[in-house]
Design a protein around this motif. Structure first.
Motif, mmCIF file in Angstrom:
data_model
loop_
_atom_site.group_PDB
_atom_site.id
_atom_site.type_symbol
_atom_site.label_atom_id
_atom_site.label_comp_id
_atom_site.label_asym_id
_atom_site.label_seq_id
_atom_site.Cartn_x
_atom_site.Cartn_y
_atom_site.Cartn_z
ATOM 1 N N THR A 76 0.868 -1.171 0.000
ATOM 2 C CA THR A 76 0.000 0.000 0.000
ATOM 3 C C THR A 76 0.905 1.222 0.000
ATOM 4 O O THR A 76 2.115 1.093 0.032
ATOM 5 N N TYR A 77 0.294 2.376 0.007
ATOM 6 C CA TYR A 77 1.130 3.562 0.005
ATOM 7 C C TYR A 77 0.548 4.666 0.874
ATOM 8 O O TYR A 77 -0.646 4.696 1.155
ATOM 9 N N LEU A 78 1.406 5.553 1.296
ATOM 10 C CA LEU A 78 1.009 6.725 2.057
ATOM 11 C C LEU A 78 1.374 7.930 1.209
ATOM 12 O O LEU A 78 2.466 7.991 0.669
ATOM 13 N N VAL A 79 0.486 8.894 1.102
ATOM 14 C CA VAL A 79 0.798 10.089 0.318
ATOM 15 C C VAL A 79 0.950 11.284 1.219
ATOM 16 O O VAL A 79 0.276 11.397 2.240
ATOM 17 N N GLU A 80 1.813 12.164 0.794
ATOM 18 C CA GLU A 80 1.902 13.461 1.451
ATOM 19 C C GLU A 80 2.137 14.471 0.351
ATOM 20 O O GLU A 80 2.741 14.156 -0.666
ATOM 21 N N TYR A 140 -2.934 10.740 8.417
ATOM 22 C CA TYR A 140 -4.067 10.073 7.789
ATOM 23 C C TYR A 140 -3.637 9.251 6.584
ATOM 24 O O TYR A 140 -2.593 9.470 6.005
ATOM 25 N N LEU A 141 -4.454 8.293 6.260
ATOM 26 C CA LEU A 141 -4.253 7.452 5.078
ATOM 27 C C LEU A 141 -5.432 7.722 4.156
ATOM 28 O O LEU A 141 -6.564 7.757 4.622
ATOM 29 N N VAL A 142 -5.175 7.912 2.891
ATOM 30 C CA VAL A 142 -6.277 8.156 1.960
ATOM 31 C C VAL A 142 -6.461 6.977 1.032
ATOM 32 O O VAL A 142 -5.495 6.333 0.639
ATOM 33 N N GLU A 143 -7.670 6.743 0.663
ATOM 34 C CA GLU A 143 -7.956 5.785 -0.391
ATOM 35 C C GLU A 143 -9.076 6.383 -1.209
ATOM 36 O O GLU A 143 -9.913 7.124 -0.693
ATOM 37 N N ASP A 188 -10.308 -2.428 4.037
ATOM 38 C CA ASP A 188 -8.864 -2.361 3.938
ATOM 39 C C ASP A 188 -8.299 -1.334 4.915
ATOM 40 O O ASP A 188 -7.386 -1.616 5.689
ATOM 41 N N ARG A 238 -6.070 -1.527 8.579
ATOM 42 C CA ARG A 238 -4.745 -0.917 8.656
ATOM 43 C C ARG A 238 -4.560 -0.073 9.896
ATOM 44 O O ARG A 238 -3.790 0.881 9.885
#
Lengths: 332, 332
Positions: free
Chosen positions: A93-97, B94-97, B112, B116
């Motif tokens: 999975t990935y984390l964005v900033e 935060y985590l975005v999807e 999901d 997490r």
DNA sequence: CTCGCTCGTGTAAGCGCTTACATAGTTCGG
DNA sequence: CCGAACTATGTAAGCGCTTACACGAGCGAG
């Protein structure tokens, strides 16, 4: 976090040890029937493994960090989609900033992300100086560079061929009979390369370069640049290094009494959706944003496998539209 | 993940126990000088605590999950910015999807994300049915709903006042002398509410409702809707429920030989940047996207503190522009 | 002075997994 | 028919933190 079902409860219910449950879940050696039973029990109990515990035990987070320059750009959204797609297949999975195009903030974001247990970092269109990056290099995880320079960083680079695309855009104008072609340039690597493409196309055709004005990749910048161009004159077509700037240019030309597609041909860059609805519809070069993302993710995964993936260069597709017209002579 | 510096090494180097280091780092009871020494040593060693270990030990991840309908929407980017800002102050991330507006995928994304280790989930403009959501409710962490319905879900809801904004938009047209006003509607809650606002404004003014066509919030949908409207006629102004649809409508009207701002006034919704550059510039209602995000994050944090935050309703600001003109009579 | 506090710190028990190593049961070549 | 070589499973030691509990020192009250 609701009440967790742990691997112990599953083990109990299935009448095996936790080790067996773990193996059954992760594809270790287990008797087929045992695995089936464990899986069924896990399902029944609604078991879902604690990522934190797994990370702690294995030392790998199965997550990568992504830094984008701007959370509101549709292009970045598409890249993220590509990244997500590719990563999901590998169970990552990935984390964005977002760096908000602020180098200071970008550095913070990098540190932050790498403190969050990511195995690799994908930097998209980053504005951080290469020296600064090189300096942080050792406190960071594996790097993948998308649309940014950094040859010295020995990290895989995924880019689009801006030079070729800029050349293609300009050639498109030339093919329509234009000989006096201006350019609204963008900043950073992408801007410089598109400018270079414009230059080459003109050189190849034996044409004199027209005026160039910088527009910062924004509508407002494109507007200002085009106002300036319109005042100078001396061109019948302009290659604008981004669709957003082209939108600004449309307005500037309009206000200057120039009809886009008639008095002046315009070709943009990026292939954003709105271009098709403008008056006239905006010719442009479509960026393979999603593929860029996928390529970046693939490169990241490869690096994590210990490979040294090659750099990837993708090309843009031209989208001809009515903003570019055959010239009948005339001009400004 | 580079070689980790652990709390043990810091403890050794500082000549204290790990418990003391932990306390020094997290604001526990420690002698001021001890704390200073520990902090210094930690800094020197480049210590950064393992989030996984922390999560495992404390049971709280200091992270919330955010689900957006579409990664490429600028509005969502702004909301995320607001969320990030607010969360950072509380030491959360935060985590975005993205659900890609697919209810099936949305459900997967929710599962999901909750697997997490997120403490709460912010659902933005979600399209998942309330029953489906209610059903998943118990396997999910705390919920905050942004721009979606779900009164029965007893989760704080953050919304903009679509009805008031729709009414305001329509009133703007009425104030400019229009009496025959059409509407290009959007789907879901937001679309219905804006439609309702349109209706009310007309009712208040004692006007007959004009034609309504649905446009799905996309350029293409707006285009189709406006083509249809243009064929029907019977209006001098139209309230389009989103700027993107308005862009499509511009083209449709143009193709139908109608000049926006002359033959037909148009007001959009959202306040996207490109509107200012259209011809004519698009009047619109600006959504407080970033504030929405901040409010959502605040609500999430409040819920995590065990509070029951009130619902928040934000309002939109009108942005008058040349696409709406005083009517001189005439019309279609 | 002594008792009972408070303070600062240490000891050690987890948190929920993975995995090296040990063990018991099978299988099979010689 | 025996031991080597597997196979399936269990035991237990961490991974890097937090935190309940324990402990000794210092201190004011009685």
């Amino acid at each position: 976090m609701r009440k967790r079902v742990t691997i112990y409860e599953v083990a109990d219910a299935a009448g095996v040890s936790v080790a067996t449950v773990s193996r059954a879940l992760n594809g270790g050696r287990v008797a087929p029937q045992t695995r089936a039973r464990v899986l069924r029990v896990a399902e029944e109990l609604g078991f879902s493994p604690s990522p934190a515990a797994r990370v702690l035990a294995t030392g790998k987070s199965r997550a990568i960090g992504v830094v984008i320059p701007d959370a509101t750009g549709p292009l970045y959204g598409r890249m993220l989609r590509g990244i997500g797609l590719e990563l999901a297949q590998a169970g990552y999975t990935y984390l964005v900033e977002s760096s908000e195009r602020d180098p200071g903030r970008e550095a913070r974001v990098l540190r932050d992300l790498s403190a969050r247990d990511v195995e690799a970092l994908v930097l998209i269109g980053s504005g951080l100086g290469s020296e600064a990056l090189a300096e942080m290099r050792r406190e960071l995880p594996e790097l993948v560079l998308v649309e940014r320079e950094g040859a010295a960083l020995e990290a895989p680079m995924i880019t689009i061929d801006n030079v070729a695309a800029g050349e293609r855009a300009t050639r498109h104008l030339i093919e329509h009979g234009h000989t006096r072609i201006a350019h609204v340039a963008g900043p950073r690597r992408a801007g410089r390369e598109r400018l270079e493409g414009w230059r080459r196309a003109l050189a190849t055709a034996g044409l004199e370069p027209g005026p160039v004005v910088e527009g910062g990749f924004t509508e407002a910048g494109g507007y200002r640049a085009a106002v300036e161009l319109a005042a100078m004159g001396g061109f019948t077509a302009v290659f604008v290094a981004s669709d957003r700037m082209a939108l600004g240019a449309y307005r500037a030309f309009r206000e200057a009494g120039l009809r886009v597609g008639e008095d002046v041909s315009v070709i943009g860059f990026d292939g954003l959706e709105f271009g098709a609805y403008l008056d006239p519809p905006l010719a442009t070069l479509r960026q393979p944003a999603q593929q860029l993302g996928q390529a970046a993710a693939r490169a990241a995964l490869a690096v994590l496998r210990g490979e040294h993936p090659e750099n990837v260069v993708l090309s843009c597709e031209i989208v001809p539209r009515a903003s570019v017209r055959k010239i009948g002579g005339g001009g400004l």
